[in-house]
Motif scaffolding. Sequence first.
Motif, mmCIF file in Angstrom:
data_model
loop_
_atom_site.group_PDB
_atom_site.id
_atom_site.type_symbol
_atom_site.label_atom_id
_atom_site.label_comp_id
_atom_site.label_asym_id
_atom_site.label_seq_id
_atom_site.Cartn_x
_atom_site.Cartn_y
_atom_site.Cartn_z
ATOM 1 N N LYS A 1 0.837 -1.192 0.000
ATOM 2 C CA LYS A 1 0.000 0.000 0.000
ATOM 3 C C LYS A 1 0.878 1.250 0.000
ATOM 4 O O LYS A 1 1.979 1.236 0.544
ATOM 5 N N PRO A 2 0.391 2.331 -0.600
ATOM 6 C CA PRO A 2 1.187 3.568 -0.566
ATOM 7 C C PRO A 2 1.305 4.103 0.849
ATOM 8 O O PRO A 2 0.368 3.993 1.651
ATOM 9 N N ALA A 3 2.464 4.661 1.152
ATOM 10 C CA ALA A 3 2.631 5.326 2.444
ATOM 11 C C ALA A 3 1.792 6.602 2.446
ATOM 12 O O ALA A 3 1.762 7.354 1.467
ATOM 13 N N THR A 4 1.107 6.860 3.543
ATOM 14 C CA THR A 4 0.329 8.084 3.687
ATOM 15 C C THR A 4 1.237 9.197 4.209
ATOM 16 O O THR A 4 2.007 8.981 5.143
ATOM 17 N N GLY A 5 1.143 10.367 3.596
ATOM 18 C CA GLY A 5 1.928 11.510 4.041
ATOM 19 C C GLY A 5 2.949 11.993 3.037
ATOM 20 O O GLY A 5 3.560 13.047 3.245
ATOM 21 N N LEU A 6 3.144 11.261 1.949
ATOM 22 C CA LEU A 6 4.136 11.687 0.958
ATOM 23 C C LEU A 6 3.604 12.816 0.081
ATOM 24 O O LEU A 6 4.341 13.729 -0.279
ATOM 25 N N VAL A 7 2.341 12.757 -0.286
ATOM 26 C CA VAL A 7 1.728 13.838 -1.053
ATOM 27 C C VAL A 7 0.239 13.873 -0.745
ATOM 28 O O VAL A 7 -0.443 12.837 -0.756
ATOM 29 N N LEU A 8 -0.275 15.064 -0.436
ATOM 30 C CA LEU A 8 -1.671 15.290 -0.132
ATOM 31 C C LEU A 8 -2.270 16.175 -1.232
ATOM 32 O O LEU A 8 -1.536 16.815 -1.986
ATOM 33 N N ARG A 9 -3.597 16.210 -1.284
ATOM 34 C CA ARG A 9 -4.277 17.069 -2.263
ATOM 35 C C ARG A 9 -5.278 17.956 -1.525
ATOM 36 O O ARG A 9 -6.231 17.464 -0.940
ATOM 37 N N SER A 10 -5.005 19.251 -1.555
ATOM 38 C CA SER A 10 -5.944 20.211 -0.982
ATOM 39 C C SER A 10 -6.970 20.598 -2.033
ATOM 40 O O SER A 10 -6.631 20.784 -3.200
ATOM 41 N N LEU A 11 -8.235 20.708 -1.637
ATOM 42 C CA LEU A 11 -9.280 21.065 -2.585
ATOM 43 C C LEU A 11 -9.586 22.553 -2.584
ATOM 44 O O LEU A 11 -10.463 23.010 -3.325
ATOM 45 N N HIS A 12 -8.892 23.335 -1.757
ATOM 46 C CA HIS A 12 -9.142 24.775 -1.791
ATOM 47 C C HIS A 12 -7.854 25.594 -1.902
ATOM 48 O O HIS A 12 -7.914 26.779 -2.237
ATOM 49 N N LEU A 13 -6.685 25.011 -1.641
ATOM 50 C CA LEU A 13 -5.433 25.735 -1.815
ATOM 51 C C LEU A 13 -4.947 25.584 -3.257
ATOM 52 O O LEU A 13 -5.156 24.572 -3.891
ATOM 53 N N GLY A 14 -4.261 26.556 -3.757
ATOM 54 C CA GLY A 14 -3.621 26.474 -5.064
ATOM 55 C C GLY A 14 -4.590 26.403 -6.207
ATOM 56 O O GLY A 14 -4.255 25.909 -7.274
#
Length: 426
Positions: free
Chosen positions: A413-426
């Motif tokens: 399984k992918p490690a959690t914490g390497l890349v996140l996705r914000s739905l309101h930033l950027g």
Amino acid sequence: MNTRGHAANGGLHMVPFRGLRYVPERIGSLAAVTSPPYDVVVRPDGLHHLESADPHNIVRLILPQADTPAARHQQAAETLDRWVAEGILALDPEPALYVYEQRKDDILQRGIIGALALSTPDEGIVLPHEDVMPHVVADRAALMRTTSANLEPLLLTYRSDGTATGATAVMERIVLGSPLLSTTTEDGFSHRLWAVTDPDDLTRISADLARHQALIADGHHRWATYLRLRDERPVPGAWNYGLVLLIDTARYPLRVRAIHRLLNRLPVSDALTAVKDHFRVQDVEGPLPHALESLAAAAGEGNAFLLAGDGRFHLLDRPDPALLSRTVPPGRPDAWRQLDATVLHSALLEHVWRIPDTPEDITYIHDTEAAVVQAERRGGTAVLMHPVREDVVRELARQGVTMPRKSTSFGPKPATGLVLRSLHLG
């Protein structure tokens, strides 16, 4: 896979996004802030271990601790906002797809992380193979809604023709360059991440993926959550996409493991007494690896389960055909009716042990040893399962037939914490 809805709806549509990632200079180490997926963390021991590993461990976002669900979700949102404001997490400068690699011993896994356009099972683009638990979907939806973020990628698979073309060609060229990050977690897996930003590469990946369908390998509850949150919005926008890791299993086959059941309120002695007229019951020698070999041997002949929790191991096999005929629902393919998970839930849990499928009564645990330890601590029964073959999972998904929830565990399984996705930033 079949082409249910495929021609009318197209294939996979993955788009780049500005990843939200830890700033290395602001944390102790990248390994110390990562976590397994939320449903793999063994609670309470694993949760406490991760919380103490680093004050910024991602588990504080995916499994926040507070007195009420609303307080937990609000705490996660406030923590996420604070970490961004303090520069613990920062957005990448431009949208990207991400090539992700995991290695350990002879295991090599590579895939692409991106924002995937959401679709329902009827559209035949992303196919589930397991049912979901409504209370888990409700909890994950509240967390995502409050944080306005996809905190961890789902694991999806597709199958190419096995050649190094299209998305695979781009990926295998990208990994020859320097990665954005590289770390080794305490389970011995090394993790590396690269950004794909070149327009030609992104076009090549998009055109290739548009020819494929995907199977949800891990993350059915989060996919159902994505769909729920999309449907809440008249104009979905960013909520029309969800964070996924997409693996071509023709190039990088996944491993399939079982997910075990911990029956919190059923002592082993009571479980054995109730089942003795319906299954053959044998005590088998430990330690645990040896007992699991006995389970594997019995599973080759039919339905089999290993019970633990009283310091010993008990093998259940050769179920009474009359019990199965009476309790397993008709009208489904034989492959579904013969699944261990189907027999466990339909025959044993519902009719023999009469245990409701609630969080208070049944805990789902991925790690075999942890299931046994927790059963012994709680005076309950661990039901250890044998994994389902991947070809059975795929064939049922092709037919649109879902397996009982928590039937399989695909990995790594992918490690959690390497890349996140914000739905309101950027």
